[in-house]
Each structure stands twice: as structure tokens, then as C-alpha cells.
Design a protein around this motif. Sequence first.
Motif, PDB file in Angstrom:
ATOM      1  N   SER A 298       0.665  -1.400   0.139  1.00 23.57           N
ATOM      2  CA  SER A 298       0.311  -0.465  -0.045  1.00 23.57           C
ATOM      3  C   SER A 298       0.713   1.419   0.060  1.00 23.57           C
ATOM      4  O   SER A 298       0.251   2.303  -0.370  1.00 23.57           O
ATOM      5  N   ASP A 299       2.261   1.066   0.472  1.00 24.45           N
ATOM      6  CA  ASP A 299       2.893   2.267   1.088  1.00 24.45           C
ATOM      7  C   ASP A 299       3.093   2.437  -0.209  1.00 24.45           C
ATOM      8  O   ASP A 299       3.941   3.728  -0.823  1.00 24.45           O
ATOM      9  N   LEU A 300       4.106   1.750  -1.001  1.00 22.51           N
ATOM     10  CA  LEU A 300       4.453   1.614  -2.567  1.00 22.51           C
ATOM     11  C   LEU A 300       3.464   2.437  -3.638  1.00 22.51           C
ATOM     12  O   LEU A 300       4.027   3.257  -4.283  1.00 22.51           O
ATOM     13  N   GLU A 301       2.123   1.951  -3.655  1.00 26.60           N
ATOM     14  CA  GLU A 301       1.434   2.734  -4.143  1.00 26.60           C
ATOM     15  C   GLU A 301       1.122   3.907  -4.052  1.00 26.60           C
ATOM     16  O   GLU A 301       1.210   4.390  -4.949  1.00 26.60           O
ATOM     17  N   ALA A 302       1.046   4.362  -2.689  1.00 27.55           N
ATOM     18  CA  ALA A 302       0.813   5.540  -2.362  1.00 27.55           C
ATOM     19  C   ALA A 302       2.036   6.375  -2.844  1.00 27.55           C
ATOM     20  O   ALA A 302       2.499   7.363  -3.028  1.00 27.55           O
ATOM     21  N   PHE A 303       3.452   5.909  -2.871  1.00 26.55           N
ATOM     22  CA  PHE A 303       4.439   6.546  -3.768  1.00 26.55           C
ATOM     23  C   PHE A 303       4.462   6.973  -5.146  1.00 26.55           C
ATOM     24  O   PHE A 303       4.470   8.194  -5.607  1.00 26.55           O
ATOM     25  N   LEU A 304       3.588   5.632  -5.767  1.00 25.86           N
ATOM     26  CA  LEU A 304       4.050   5.748  -7.185  1.00 25.86           C
ATOM     27  C   LEU A 304       3.081   6.686  -7.552  1.00 25.86           C
ATOM     28  O   LEU A 304       3.092   7.370  -8.553  1.00 25.86           O
TER      29      LEU A 304
END
Length: 327
Positions: free
Chosen positions: A307-313
Motif C-alpha cells: 500500500s505504501d509503495l502504491e502511494a509513492f507511485l
Amino acid sequence: MSALVTWHKRTLLLGSAVFFLLSFVTRPAENQPGDEPLTKSSLGEKLFFDPILSSNRTISCASCHKPEFAFADTTVLSLGVNGQVTDRNTPSAMNLAGRIHLFWDGRASSLEMQALQPIAAPNEMNLPIAEAVSRLNADPYYARAFRNVFRTNASEKNLAEALATYERTLETSNTPYDRFINGDDTALSPAAQRGRIVFIGRANCANCHAGEDFTADRFKNIGLYDGKKLTDPGRFAVTRDSSQLGHFKVPGLRNVALTAPYMHNGMFKTLRQVLDYYNKPDEFVKNGHNRDLSLSTPLNLSENDLSDLEAFLHALTDERFVKRIKK
């Protein structure tokens, strides 16, 4: 006798008038009153959005490279003239100015080389370049426009140059991520900040997605070739190097939240599916031929990590597109 002289004078006057008009038509035209001054870029922009460059005048470059979706498409495979299906998913045409390989298989080494290929491709715009050039020179507007900008008629070379010059303007750098690295500690949400650490750390995304545009300009086999259901050979079709079977160009990630579906074949509908694949590739594609060693074992990222990776993208989205992302 006087009547004969009068007839000769009238003939000479008429001939002079015709010569004057022809010389006016054929000399390089100036911008007409009310015209915006044309540049290579603005001419390229007009051509990019004009269906004149397709065989049946029904589609333009922008039909597949949609501006509202960061100049990508929203379908798995785009449709060319007469509804013909294209070979691969349409990538974004943005942030390509620094790229040294274009297309998923890297068959073009410059934007000038890239710009003409979709025009001529039978299942895309299906217009031979020589015919495209003739069509432009026969069109009153474009004939005048090319003479104004290039001081000569349209040609294969300056058609490519105009389109490529416009594409080089499609750069973005006004994202939460950019503001964060420029000193605004509040530009990224806490989730996106955590995602950035995962991106450059345990997920090892930055090994391939590096640099300002998040691509190392390399080719990678991430396991999407098995010789059975997944048969696109990728880079191998260009180089005939068996070690590059199933290799595809690593795309940049700017505005990636807008450019679904993903991968050369559009097999993933969402960013989360992409992340899930990288996390556990065997759950999606078993026996991917010669898959990169970095994906030989699961990443074992947690749900929070993903979820954090998706937020960064999402934080790589330029401000001009933010409203669309939030819809």
C-alpha cells in the motif's frame, strides 16, 4: 491594324497577371493575418492531433496517446485504422526526451525514428511515409506551414523532426515527489514517504527504475514470456540474440498512476496487480522463461508495504493530472 495591336496588348497584360498570381502562389508563404506564429513544436503538435496522417483520415497520434491519460491509452491494445488491433499496449509519450531506446522492444534510438513508425505501420495508421509527405504538400495549410517553419516543402525528415520536437515538450516535473526532493518535507504523505524507502530498499525497484524519469533505459525479462500463452519475444525480435528473449524496455514511472493497463501486453489492470506480481511472480506466471534473477524468489512485502509503495507511485503524478487521479 489597331485592333490587332489592342489584342496583343490585352494578351500581354493577361499573361503578366497570370504570371504574377502563379509566382505569388508558389513562393514561400508568410503567416497570414490572424495566424499564430508557427514553430517546429507547434507544427508538430498540430500534426500529432490531426488524422491527416492516417490512411483513411480517422485516427491521429493522439487517438492512442491520449493527453488526459499522460499520453497513453486506456485499453489493453489500441485500435488502428479500420479497427485493427495493435501489437502491444500503448505506452506514455511523455518524458521521453532523454530516452535512448523507444518502443517496448527498443527498435528506435531517437524520437525522430520513433515518430514515423506508427504512421506507416499497417495495423496502426497505415499510411506510407511517402504518401503522408505528398498529402501534406497537397494540403494548403500544411504546405504553407512547412515552408514557414522549415523554409522548404514537407519531407520525411522534417515531418519526423516536427513530431519529435513536440514530443520533447511533453516533460513533467511538478509532482509531490519532485517538491519533496527539492526540500518540501510535507509534499509526500507519510505513506508515500514509507513507500519511497521500500522502493529504493527491500523492493529493489530502483535497480531498474532509476534516474529522474525512473528508468535505467535497459531491457529486462521479468517473466512475461513462457513460449505458450505469453509468446511476444520482445527485444529478441530486434537483436535476434537468444539471451534477450522476453526482454522489454524498462518504462519510466512518471504519471504511472494514469497509464493503466500495464506491461507490454496490458495484462495488469491496476498498479496493485503490478506490485502483487513483483511480490510473488509465480502466482501469476509459472515457468516464465529466463526470468531475471532479481525475481527468482518472492519479495515477501507485507500488505502495508504494498500500500505504501502504491502511494509513492501515485506521488509521481504531475499536478496537471491530479484531479483525474482523485476522481
